[in-house]
Design a protein around this motif. Structure first.
Motif, PDB file in Angstrom:
ATOM      1  N   GLY A 132       4.696 -10.918  -8.119  1.00  8.10           N
ATOM      2  CA  GLY A 132       3.685 -11.911  -7.787  1.00  8.10           C
ATOM      3  C   GLY A 132       3.485 -12.127  -6.306  1.00  8.10           C
ATOM      4  N   SER A 133       4.316 -11.480  -5.481  1.00 11.34           N
ATOM      5  CA  SER A 133       4.206 -11.694  -4.032  1.00 11.34           C
ATOM      6  C   SER A 133       3.088 -10.882  -3.398  1.00 11.34           C
ATOM      7  N   HIS A 134       2.741  -9.739  -4.019  1.00 12.75           N
ATOM      8  CA  HIS A 134       1.744  -8.834  -3.454  1.00 12.75           C
ATOM      9  C   HIS A 134       0.859  -8.274  -4.562  1.00 12.75           C
ATOM     10  N   ALA A 135      -0.289  -7.770  -4.164  1.00 10.44           N
ATOM     11  CA  ALA A 135      -1.166  -7.019  -5.055  1.00 10.44           C
ATOM     12  C   ALA A 135      -1.315  -5.614  -4.477  1.00 10.44           C
ATOM     13  N   ALA A 136      -2.051  -4.748  -5.165  1.00 14.03           N
ATOM     14  CA  ALA A 136      -2.204  -3.371  -4.707  1.00 14.03           C
ATOM     15  C   ALA A 136      -3.525  -2.791  -5.174  1.00 14.03           C
ATOM     16  N   LEU A 137      -3.951  -1.744  -4.492  1.00 11.76           N
ATOM     17  CA  LEU A 137      -5.108  -0.955  -4.900  1.00 11.76           C
ATOM     18  C   LEU A 137      -4.604   0.363  -5.466  1.00 11.76           C
ATOM     19  N   THR A 138      -4.918   0.620  -6.728  1.00 12.25           N
ATOM     20  CA  THR A 138      -4.422   1.846  -7.343  1.00 12.25           C
ATOM     21  C   THR A 138      -5.248   2.146  -8.597  1.00 12.25           C
ATOM     22  N   SER A 139      -4.727   2.994  -9.468  1.00  7.62           N
ATOM     23  CA  SER A 139      -5.452   3.376 -10.679  1.00  7.62           C
ATOM     24  C   SER A 139      -4.780   2.805 -11.915  1.00  7.62           C
ATOM     25  N   GLU A 140      -5.495   2.798 -13.002  1.00  6.66           N
ATOM     26  CA  GLU A 140      -4.948   2.296 -14.262  1.00  6.66           C
ATOM     27  C   GLU A 140      -3.809   3.160 -14.775  1.00  6.66           C
ATOM     28  N   LEU A 141      -3.798   4.446 -14.447  1.00  6.52           N
ATOM     29  CA  LEU A 141      -2.734   5.319 -14.915  1.00  6.52           C
ATOM     30  C   LEU A 141      -1.432   5.045 -14.178  1.00  6.52           C
ATOM     31  N   ASP A 142      -1.525   4.658 -12.901  1.00  3.85           N
ATOM     32  CA  ASP A 142      -0.321   4.322 -12.135  1.00  3.85           C
ATOM     33  C   ASP A 142       0.436   3.163 -12.763  1.00  3.85           C
ATOM     34  N   VAL A 143      -0.291   2.226 -13.377  1.00  2.00           N
ATOM     35  CA  VAL A 143       0.334   1.002 -13.901  1.00  2.00           C
ATOM     36  C   VAL A 143       0.098   0.854 -15.401  1.00  2.00           C
ATOM     37  N   ALA A 144      -0.059   1.965 -16.091  1.00  2.00           N
ATOM     38  CA  ALA A 144      -0.437   1.925 -17.510  1.00  2.00           C
ATOM     39  C   ALA A 144       0.548   1.124 -18.352  1.00  2.00           C
ATOM     40  N   GLN A 145       1.825   1.418 -18.227  1.00  2.00           N
ATOM     41  CA  GLN A 145       2.800   0.723 -19.068  1.00  2.00           C
ATOM     42  C   GLN A 145       2.860  -0.763 -18.735  1.00  2.00           C
ATOM     43  N   GLU A 146       2.771  -1.085 -17.460  1.00  2.00           N
ATOM     44  CA  GLU A 146       2.811  -2.490 -17.046  1.00  2.00           C
ATOM     45  C   GLU A 146       1.586  -3.253 -17.545  1.00  2.00           C
ATOM     46  N   LEU A 147       0.438  -2.590 -17.592  1.00  2.00           N
ATOM     47  CA  LEU A 147      -0.764  -3.211 -18.150  1.00  2.00           C
ATOM     48  C   LEU A 147      -0.604  -3.456 -19.646  1.00  2.00           C
ATOM     49  N   LEU A 148      -0.075  -2.471 -20.358  1.00  2.00           N
ATOM     50  CA  LEU A 148       0.117  -2.624 -21.800  1.00  2.00           C
ATOM     51  C   LEU A 148       1.126  -3.717 -22.123  1.00  2.00           C
ATOM     52  N   ASP A 149       2.127  -3.866 -21.258  1.00  2.00           N
ATOM     53  CA  ASP A 149       3.156  -4.888 -21.470  1.00  2.00           C
ATOM     54  C   ASP A 149       2.704  -6.285 -21.033  1.00  2.00           C
ATOM     55  N   GLY A 150       1.548  -6.369 -20.345  1.00  2.00           N
ATOM     56  CA  GLY A 150       1.063  -7.654 -19.873  1.00  2.00           C
ATOM     57  C   GLY A 150       1.719  -8.141 -18.601  1.00  2.00           C
ATOM     58  N   ARG A 151       2.467  -7.278 -17.921  1.00  2.00           N
ATOM     59  CA  ARG A 151       3.146  -7.679 -16.689  1.00  2.00           C
ATOM     60  C   ARG A 151       2.243  -7.577 -15.465  1.00  2.00           C
TER      61      ARG A 151
ATOM     62  N   VAL B 164       0.830  -1.211   0.000  1.00  2.00           N
ATOM     63  CA  VAL B 164       0.000   0.000   0.000  1.00  2.00           C
ATOM     64  C   VAL B 164       0.861   1.257   0.000  1.00  2.00           C
ATOM     65  N   GLN B 165       0.259   2.334  -0.461  1.00  2.00           N
ATOM     66  CA  GLN B 165       0.923   3.625  -0.503  1.00  2.00           C
ATOM     67  C   GLN B 165       1.035   4.201   0.913  1.00  2.00           C
TER      68      GLN B 165
END
Length: 311
Positions: A238-257, A197-198
């Motif tokens: 893969g050890s943790h998940a998070a609550l955030t926005s799509e813009l925070d992880v935009a590049q990682e989403l596009l890369d499929g990571r 978490v932040q």
């Protein structure tokens, strides 16, 4: 910049404040120490108050000196605006723009935007400072920034919002996570898995704490960080998940990571991303055009991310 409209006295005060002594300021700006000292003492004599507190370890601004630094920054901003606007009247897109934005955007929005500016406005200089949303708004207010790109900015006096977009709350995880194939998740499910978490220095954590603090109070303590880059690394591992926005992880989403799953439940509200400027002064026209370019780049990135399949 060739205008040099800022009075020498203000220039010298700023240099001494930055470097901590007259001698250090003299070396930094190439002006004789005696000339700097004379200008500062002249101003202090006219005002009847000191601009600096002098100690054995150096010089620090007095409350009155701080007022002069604010004046200097405003004067320099006006100088930049005049210079830029005159050059645009001559058909030259030239200027100096100071942008304050967030850590999470340094590997997605910002590189695209800076390449875009370099292509369209090659003579425009952009300084990018990374900070928290609170830092960004404070920098605008103090005259230390021209544009702020920040999450969860609230409308307030002396703040002009150029563009804003809602961002739904998402549960982000590695593709192999136990919940990665879900079409939506509830906060009760979030609590059952390790989470990063932040820190409270970021607005999203304060919002989540106020509305859903129980998520972080279980038997499994979360990892807490003020670095969105570290947060993303923990999620991708893969050890943790998070609550955030799509813009925070935009590049990682596009890369499929990373995959993103919408969060449902009572009081689950979207965040927002906002492009803001100070309402206390007028920006150069080129700064407004660059801000519009940034808003367009963010909107285009969000469109690509939102076209991805969920889960």
């Amino acid at each position: 910049m060739a205008l040099h409209l800022v009075p020498r006295g203000l220039h010298y005060i700023e240099a001494v404040a930055e470097h901590g002594s007259i001698q250090a300021a003299s070396r930094a700006i190439g002006i004789a120490a005696s000339a700097i000292d004379r200008q500062i003492k002249l101003l202090e004599d006219r005002l009847g108050v000191p601009l600096f507190d002098r100690t054995s370890t150096g010089m620090t601004l007095s409350p009155v000196g701080e007022m002069f630094i604010v004046l200097t920054r405003r004067w320099k901003a006006d100088e930049n605006r005049i210079w830029s606007d005159v050059k645009q009247m001559q058909g030259v897109d030239l200027g100096h723009i100071r942008l304050v934005t967030m850590d999470s955007l340094v590997n997605s929005v910002l590189p695209r935007f800076l390449h875009h500016v370099a292509e369209i406005y090659p003579k425009v200089r952009i300084d990018v400072v990374i900070g928290t949303p609170d830092d960004a708004i404070a920098a605008l207010d103090a005259g230390n920034a021209d544009i702020a790109l920040a999450f969860n900015v609230r409308a307030q006096r002396d703040l002009h919002l150029l563009w804003s977009e809602e961002l739904p709350l998402l549960y982000v995880a590695a593709p192999g996570h136990a919940l990665a194939r879900e079409k939506e998740v509830r906060l009760s499910q979030v609590r059952d898995h390790p989470i990063v978490v932040q820190s409270p220095s970021l607005a999203i954590r304060r919002i989540l704490e106020a509305r859903h603090g129980w998520v972080f109070s279980g038997d499994r303590p979360p990892i807490v960080t003020n670095s969105l880059q570290l947060l993303k690394q923990m999620v991708m591992s893969g050890s943790h998940a998070a609550l955030t926005s799509e813009l925070d992880v935009a590049q990682e989403l596009l890369d499929g990571r990373i995959v993103a799953i919408p969060v449902t439940g009572q009081n689950v509200a979207p965040q927002n991303i906002t492009l803001a400027i100070s309402g206390k002064r007028t920006l150069p026209r080129i700064a407004t055009r660059v801000a519009e370019l940034l808003a367009g780049d963010i909107a285009a990135l969000l469109e690509r991310v939102r076209a991805l399949p969920i889960g």
